[in-house]
Design a protein around this motif. Sequence first.
Motif, PDB file in Angstrom:
ATOM      1  N   ARG A   1      49.269 -33.115  16.056  1.00  0.00           N
ATOM      2  CA  ARG A   1      48.492 -33.121  14.814  1.00  0.00           C
ATOM      3  C   ARG A   1      48.948 -34.270  13.901  1.00  0.00           C
ATOM      4  NH1 ARG A   1      49.277 -28.067  13.809  1.00  0.00           N
ATOM      5  NH2 ARG A   1      47.267 -27.240  14.443  1.00  0.00           N
ATOM      6  N   ASP A   2      50.257 -34.492  13.842  1.00  0.00           N
ATOM      7  CA  ASP A   2      50.789 -35.594  13.022  1.00  0.00           C
ATOM      8  C   ASP A   2      50.264 -36.944  13.528  1.00  0.00           C
ATOM      9  OD1 ASP A   2      52.196 -33.771  11.498  1.00  0.00           O
ATOM     10  OD2 ASP A   2      54.153 -34.190  12.410  1.00  0.00           O
TER      11      ASP A   2
ATOM     12  N   GLY B   1      52.082 -28.401  19.196  1.00  0.00           N
ATOM     13  CA  GLY B   1      50.883 -28.892  18.519  1.00  0.00           C
ATOM     14  C   GLY B   1      51.098 -29.701  17.252  1.00  0.00           C
ATOM     15  N   GLN B   2      52.225 -29.522  16.547  1.00  0.00           N
ATOM     16  CA  GLN B   2      52.356 -30.222  15.269  1.00  0.00           C
ATOM     17  C   GLN B   2      52.579 -31.728  15.460  1.00  0.00           C
ATOM     18  OE1 GLN B   2      51.518 -28.715  12.481  1.00  0.00           O
ATOM     19  NE2 GLN B   2      51.745 -30.613  11.325  1.00  0.00           N
TER      20      GLN B   2
ATOM     21  N   LEU C   1      46.476 -37.397  12.660  1.00  0.00           N
ATOM     22  CA  LEU C   1      46.212 -37.771  11.271  1.00  0.00           C
ATOM     23  C   LEU C   1      46.593 -39.223  10.991  1.00  0.00           C
ATOM     24  CD1 LEU C   1      46.437 -35.789   8.096  1.00  0.00           C
ATOM     25  CD2 LEU C   1      47.953 -37.755   8.205  1.00  0.00           C
TER      26      LEU C   1
ATOM     27  N   ASP D   1      43.308 -25.535  11.268  1.00  0.00           N
ATOM     28  CA  ASP D   1      44.603 -25.046  10.811  1.00  0.00           C
ATOM     29  C   ASP D   1      45.010 -25.820   9.550  1.00  0.00           C
ATOM     30  OD1 ASP D   1      47.289 -24.652  10.330  1.00  0.00           O
ATOM     31  OD2 ASP D   1      47.845 -24.608  12.428  1.00  0.00           O
TER      32      ASP D   1
ATOM     33  N   LEU E   1      50.916 -30.035   6.469  1.00  0.00           N
ATOM     34  CA  LEU E   1      52.230 -30.512   6.932  1.00  0.00           C
ATOM     35  C   LEU E   1      52.117 -31.966   7.409  1.00  0.00           C
ATOM     36  CD1 LEU E   1      53.928 -27.737   9.138  1.00  0.00           C
ATOM     37  CD2 LEU E   1      54.964 -28.955   7.217  1.00  0.00           C
ATOM     38  N   SER E   2      51.064 -32.255   8.170  1.00  0.00           N
ATOM     39  CA  SER E   2      50.864 -33.628   8.671  1.00  0.00           C
ATOM     40  C   SER E   2      50.611 -34.595   7.524  1.00  0.00           C
ATOM     41  CB  SER E   2      49.667 -33.681   9.628  1.00  0.00           C
ATOM     42  OG  SER E   2      49.941 -33.008  10.831  1.00  0.00           O
TER      43      SER E   2
ATOM     44  N   VAL F   1      44.495 -30.277  19.285  1.00  0.00           N
ATOM     45  CA  VAL F   1      44.753 -30.085  17.861  1.00  0.00           C
ATOM     46  C   VAL F   1      43.698 -29.139  17.279  1.00  0.00           C
ATOM     47  CG1 VAL F   1      44.762 -31.267  15.637  1.00  0.00           C
ATOM     48  CG2 VAL F   1      45.922 -32.295  17.586  1.00  0.00           C
ATOM     49  N   ASP F   2      44.191 -28.064  16.677  1.00  0.00           N
ATOM     50  CA  ASP F   2      43.291 -27.123  16.014  1.00  0.00           C
ATOM     51  C   ASP F   2      42.989 -27.651  14.611  1.00  0.00           C
ATOM     52  OD1 ASP F   2      42.011 -25.099  14.701  1.00  0.00           O
ATOM     53  OD2 ASP F   2      43.635 -23.635  14.907  1.00  0.00           O
TER      54      ASP F   2
ATOM     55  N   GLY G   1      48.832 -26.589   9.125  1.00  0.00           N
ATOM     56  CA  GLY G   1      49.246 -27.685   9.995  1.00  0.00           C
ATOM     57  C   GLY G   1      48.759 -29.033   9.478  1.00  0.00           C
TER      58      GLY G   1
END
Lengths: 230, 230
Positions: free
Chosen positions: B54-55, B50-51, B58, A12, A18-19, A8-9, A15
């Motif tokens: 990332r989700d 990646g999203q 978080l 970003d 969005l999360s 995970v960057d 991103g």
Amino acid sequence: MPYWWPSVDTTDTSGYCLSWRLAVESNNIRAWRTVPTQCSRHVEAYMTAGQYQRDLNLIVDNIFTYIDSIHLPYDGFDAWIFDVDDTCISNLFYYKGKRYGCEPFDPLAFKAWALNGACPAIPDVLRLFNKLIQTGFKVFLVTGRNEDTLGQATVQNLDDQGFFGYERLFLRNDSYKGQSAITYKSDIRRQLVGEGYRIWGNVGDQWSDLQGDYVGNRTFKLPNPMYFVP
Amino acid sequence: MPYWWPSVDTTDTSGYCLSWRLAVESNNIRAWRTVPTQCSRHVEAYMTAGQYQRDLNLIVDNIFTYIDSIHLPYDGFDAWIFDVDDTCISNLFYYKGKRYGCEPFDPLAFKAWALNGACPAIPDVLRLFNKLIQTGFKVFLVTGRNEDTLGQATVQNLDDQGFFGYERLFLRNDSYKGQSAITYKSDIRRQLVGEGYRIWGNVGDQWSDLQGDYVGNRTFKLPNPMYFVP
């Protein structure tokens, strides 16, 4: 970390936002006070550049499919519930002045805005509202707005924007003062069920509209990344 | 349409798929059988670029904050519930072969995949699992997988991937045959509450993991745009 798992960057921002927004909409993040500062632009773009409207459009299309699947008894007791703020009518212009929710809630400024009675209709929700009334549902509006101070402005605003023909509008009166939205709105729904109504659907922009007791046969969460109502 | 309302470009596939996925995650679209064909690439990119990671990151960070806010009685009855498939361990490789959910569910092929015991851990969930056990929670895994056919492979797969130290794994046995996940999982939770456990948290990738009775003090919906379990 397994080889197949993308790292995970964390730099970003887009991103991350969005999360954050997905976590809000799926009720994983609760009781948040403000939009994260770094997401101000993201929320602005979401609300004004078309994706919010697209999200509403798809949800309302799906609600139409659900409505068409219901065989109504047509005895006058088929009910549908809507929240008001950012469900029927929009506070987007107000929140634009609050950096789309990056600033904390300002009760006096919001009251002044609501007293203007200038909240525009949310077109897809008005389309749904009219469809329900045409189909024979009794539509009830349930809002946390204070009855004494905002009752008249709210009725006028809804009427100006095309929301008429509903059965009743419930505003928060003194007997519900200090109660959470879940408690207050559950109590209103309990009254309606006690009167014999069947709640087929319940639409709101807050999870607190859709939780508690007698939530209805189907609930629909409209997006709102600008504020949280407990 | 009011002048301020952006019109929706219905030819924008990426925008449509974003809306579809949000509607799934916020429980507005239910009982869907397959991912819309035009969203195959969108779901692939979401799951692998990646999203999705990332989700999860978080959400798990937020769960850590929640855990740190709990003052445990430390009497051995503080419980936490996890689903298994696409919560603890991932079926992403399997669904890659099913166009990320664009093909309908294939029970025999899925059974063969699960029997391999090769589902990789979802790293953020393993991190959460370990944190909970270190903190003193009793962790229960509740899965709709069939006990007779998949019990052994599932225990081994979880163990291989680092999921050990949990209190009990519940699999679906014959007495729950044909029941919906909501009914079956509610019944398991009722048992636990009957034994004196307090369910502090409940994590799953399906809304059916998180609805029904005794859902827990907090529920957390992990993303899964590849399939729906009723």
